[in-house]
Write a protein that holds these residues in place. Structure first.
Motif, PDB file in Angstrom:
ATOM      1  N   GLN A 167       0.817  -7.772 -16.721  1.00  0.00           N
ATOM      2  CA  GLN A 167       0.439  -7.344 -18.065  1.00  0.00           C
ATOM      3  C   GLN A 167       0.456  -5.828 -18.146  1.00  0.00           C
ATOM      4  OE1 GLN A 167      -3.357  -9.015 -19.319  1.00  0.00           O
ATOM      5  NE2 GLN A 167      -3.090 -10.735 -17.929  1.00  0.00           N
ATOM      6  N   LYS A 168       1.048  -5.302 -19.227  1.00  0.00           N
ATOM      7  CA  LYS A 168       0.939  -3.877 -19.485  1.00  0.00           C
ATOM      8  C   LYS A 168      -0.475  -3.584 -19.955  1.00  0.00           C
ATOM      9  CE  LYS A 168       5.703  -2.696 -20.692  1.00  0.00           C
ATOM     10  NZ  LYS A 168       6.594  -2.105 -21.723  1.00  0.00           N
ATOM     11  N   GLN A 169      -1.087  -2.576 -19.344  1.00  0.00           N
ATOM     12  CA  GLN A 169      -2.445  -2.204 -19.735  1.00  0.00           C
ATOM     13  C   GLN A 169      -2.445  -1.045 -20.723  1.00  0.00           C
ATOM     14  OE1 GLN A 169      -5.466  -3.991 -18.307  1.00  0.00           O
ATOM     15  NE2 GLN A 169      -3.611  -5.230 -18.413  1.00  0.00           N
ATOM     16  N   THR A 170      -2.009   0.105 -20.288  1.00  0.00           N
ATOM     17  CA  THR A 170      -2.002   1.288 -21.145  1.00  0.00           C
ATOM     18  C   THR A 170      -0.828   2.180 -20.793  1.00  0.00           C
ATOM     19  OG1 THR A 170      -3.457   2.450 -19.590  1.00  0.00           O
ATOM     20  CG2 THR A 170      -4.519   1.335 -21.448  1.00  0.00           C
ATOM     21  N   ALA A 171      -0.310   2.868 -21.805  1.00  0.00           N
ATOM     22  CA  ALA A 171       0.657   3.933 -21.560  1.00  0.00           C
ATOM     23  C   ALA A 171      -0.113   5.138 -21.044  1.00  0.00           C
ATOM     24  CB  ALA A 171       1.415   4.281 -22.834  1.00  0.00           C
ATOM     25  N   ILE A 172       0.443   5.845 -20.087  1.00  0.00           N
ATOM     26  CA  ILE A 172      -0.239   6.990 -19.498  1.00  0.00           C
ATOM     27  C   ILE A 172      -0.262   8.150 -20.493  1.00  0.00           C
ATOM     28  CG2 ILE A 172      -0.237   8.596 -17.547  1.00  0.00           C
ATOM     29  CD1 ILE A 172      -0.854   5.620 -16.902  1.00  0.00           C
ATOM     30  N   THR A 186       8.768   4.134 -18.924  1.00  0.00           N
ATOM     31  CA  THR A 186       7.821   5.243 -19.079  1.00  0.00           C
ATOM     32  C   THR A 186       6.586   4.946 -18.234  1.00  0.00           C
ATOM     33  OG1 THR A 186       6.851   4.207 -21.040  1.00  0.00           O
ATOM     34  CG2 THR A 186       8.598   5.823 -21.409  1.00  0.00           C
ATOM     35  N   PRO A 187       5.847   5.969 -17.790  1.00  0.00           N
ATOM     36  CA  PRO A 187       4.661   5.738 -16.964  1.00  0.00           C
ATOM     37  C   PRO A 187       3.658   4.819 -17.668  1.00  0.00           C
ATOM     38  CG  PRO A 187       5.288   8.040 -16.854  1.00  0.00           C
ATOM     39  CD  PRO A 187       6.143   7.420 -17.927  1.00  0.00           C
ATOM     40  N   THR A 188       3.382   3.697 -17.032  1.00  0.00           N
ATOM     41  CA  THR A 188       2.540   2.659 -17.620  1.00  0.00           C
ATOM     42  C   THR A 188       1.653   2.064 -16.540  1.00  0.00           C
ATOM     43  OG1 THR A 188       4.315   2.121 -19.190  1.00  0.00           O
ATOM     44  CG2 THR A 188       2.556   0.498 -18.936  1.00  0.00           C
ATOM     45  N   GLN A 189       0.433   1.747 -16.915  1.00  0.00           N
ATOM     46  CA  GLN A 189      -0.469   1.067 -15.979  1.00  0.00           C
ATOM     47  C   GLN A 189      -0.350  -0.445 -16.176  1.00  0.00           C
ATOM     48  OE1 GLN A 189      -5.084   1.009 -16.001  1.00  0.00           O
ATOM     49  NE2 GLN A 189      -4.521   2.666 -14.602  1.00  0.00           N
ATOM     50  N   TYR A 190      -0.259  -1.172 -15.063  1.00  0.00           N
ATOM     51  CA  TYR A 190      -0.080  -2.620 -15.089  1.00  0.00           C
ATOM     52  C   TYR A 190      -1.229  -3.315 -14.361  1.00  0.00           C
ATOM     53  CZ  TYR A 190       4.819  -1.799 -16.400  1.00  0.00           C
ATOM     54  OH  TYR A 190       5.966  -1.407 -17.040  1.00  0.00           O
ATOM     55  N   LEU A 191      -1.546  -4.505 -14.853  1.00  0.00           N
ATOM     56  CA  LEU A 191      -2.439  -5.410 -14.142  1.00  0.00           C
ATOM     57  C   LEU A 191      -1.604  -6.571 -13.630  1.00  0.00           C
ATOM     58  CD1 LEU A 191      -5.202  -6.620 -13.290  1.00  0.00           C
ATOM     59  CD2 LEU A 191      -5.311  -7.661 -15.573  1.00  0.00           C
ATOM     60  N   MET A 192      -1.613  -6.763 -12.315  1.00  0.00           N
ATOM     61  CA  MET A 192      -0.880  -7.854 -11.683  1.00  0.00           C
ATOM     62  C   MET A 192      -1.880  -8.833 -11.089  1.00  0.00           C
ATOM     63  SD  MET A 192       1.834  -7.560  -8.552  1.00  0.00           S
ATOM     64  CE  MET A 192       2.492  -8.997  -7.715  1.00  0.00           C
ATOM     65  N   THR A 193      -1.813 -10.086 -11.495  1.00  0.00           N
ATOM     66  CA  THR A 193      -2.685 -11.121 -10.939  1.00  0.00           C
ATOM     67  C   THR A 193      -1.830 -12.128 -10.177  1.00  0.00           C
ATOM     68  OG1 THR A 193      -2.565 -12.399 -13.006  1.00  0.00           O
ATOM     69  CG2 THR A 193      -4.408 -10.879 -12.766  1.00  0.00           C
ATOM     70  N   PHE A 194      -2.350 -12.616  -9.050  1.00  0.00           N
ATOM     71  CA  PHE A 194      -1.594 -13.574  -8.248  1.00  0.00           C
ATOM     72  C   PHE A 194      -2.550 -14.454  -7.466  1.00  0.00           C
ATOM     73  CE2 PHE A 194      -1.837  -9.421  -6.330  1.00  0.00           C
ATOM     74  CZ  PHE A 194      -2.182  -9.617  -4.999  1.00  0.00           C
ATOM     75  N   ASP A 195      -2.023 -15.520  -6.867  1.00  0.00           N
ATOM     76  CA  ASP A 195      -2.863 -16.586  -6.320  1.00  0.00           C
ATOM     77  C   ASP A 195      -3.453 -16.281  -4.943  1.00  0.00           C
ATOM     78  OD1 ASP A 195      -2.189 -17.947  -8.590  1.00  0.00           O
ATOM     79  OD2 ASP A 195      -0.659 -19.197  -7.629  1.00  0.00           O
ATOM     80  N   ARG A 196      -2.721 -15.552  -4.125  1.00  0.00           N
ATOM     81  CA  ARG A 196      -3.180 -15.355  -2.748  1.00  0.00           C
ATOM     82  C   ARG A 196      -2.465 -14.150  -2.136  1.00  0.00           C
ATOM     83  NH1 ARG A 196       0.453 -19.620  -2.807  1.00  0.00           N
ATOM     84  NH2 ARG A 196       2.351 -19.291  -1.577  1.00  0.00           N
ATOM     85  N   PHE A 197      -3.047 -13.622  -1.080  1.00  0.00           N
ATOM     86  CA  PHE A 197      -2.377 -12.584  -0.309  1.00  0.00           C
ATOM     87  C   PHE A 197      -1.348 -13.237   0.619  1.00  0.00           C
ATOM     88  CE2 PHE A 197      -6.485 -10.248  -1.009  1.00  0.00           C
ATOM     89  CZ  PHE A 197      -5.931  -9.231  -1.771  1.00  0.00           C
TER      90      PHE A 197
END
Length: 212
Positions: free
Chosen positions: A10-15, A63-74
């Motif tokens: 998910q895109k969180q915020t533009a820097i 462009t510089p963007t902050q992302y949230l990455m979610t996943f099931d396991r390491f």
């Protein structure tokens, strides 16, 4: 990235200091020889859609963007995790649901704990892995047990790859504008004139995957 199960991005915020799109309305209007402001909303829509399309195909952040990455396991042991957007700028946080306590824990992302490889020597994609003689923690067997927040994108639009993608964006956005009736009529991107050619042009800029 089969070693972490399914993941969502998910895109969180533009820097701060950067707009949401690599190109401005003025860039597109100059390229397409468009005068006036009456069509600015639809032109901005095309710019955003073109950028999202290119980012999805190439796995690059324009462009510089902050992302949230979610996943099931390491991954197991010390296997690295690849960042799904390049070029990687920084890693802000890693959190997970601990198998033994059931609570949210945070990994240290600087100094010790994990090692961040940030596209050193042009290497893509960026990767993150535990430091030597440490391992990924065990997590609860639930969906989205792990989260990473990271920043990716081109801070310098004179980068050769970035410059090439800007030209492709201009040509594709102007094509969508020219054939906007077809777009509004429900045609898919693949059915638009020249879509196959644009996808072929993008091939050299697709980020390789070590886990593929």
């Amino acid at each position: 990235m089969h070693n972490i199960g399914r993941y969502a991005l998910q895109k969180q915020t533009a820097i701060a200091g950067y707009t949401g799109t690599l190109l401005s309305l003025e860039d597109l209007k100059l390229h397409s020889r468009i005068d006036g402001n009456a069509e600015d909303p639809i032109l901005q829509l095309f710019l955003t859609a073109v950028q999202d399309w290119i980012e999805g195909i190439t796995s690059r952040a324009m462009t510089p963007t902050q992302y949230l990455m979610t996943f099931d396991r390491f991954p197991r042991w010390q296997e690295p995790i690849e960042f799904p957007r390049s070029p990687l700028i920084s890693l802000q946080s890693i959190s997970y649901l601990d198998l033994f306590t059931g609570t949210t824990q945070n990994l240290t992302v600087s100094g010790s704990g994990v090692q961040v490889i940030c596209n050193a020597n042009g290497r893509e994609p960026g990767r993150v892995a535990p430091v030597y003689e440490t391992y990924w923690p065990r997590t609860l067997p639930v969906i989205d047990a792990c989260q990473m927040v990271f920043t990716a994108g081109y801070a310098d639009d004179t980068d050769p790859t970035c410059a090439a993608l800007k030209v492709i964006m201009l040509k594709l956005a102007s094509t969508w504008y020219e054939f906007r009736e077809a777009v509004s009529g429900g045609l898919s991107v693949a059915e638009l004139p020249g879509a196959a050619a644009f996808q072929a042009i993008l091939q050299p800029y697709i980020v390789p995957s070590f886990g593929a």
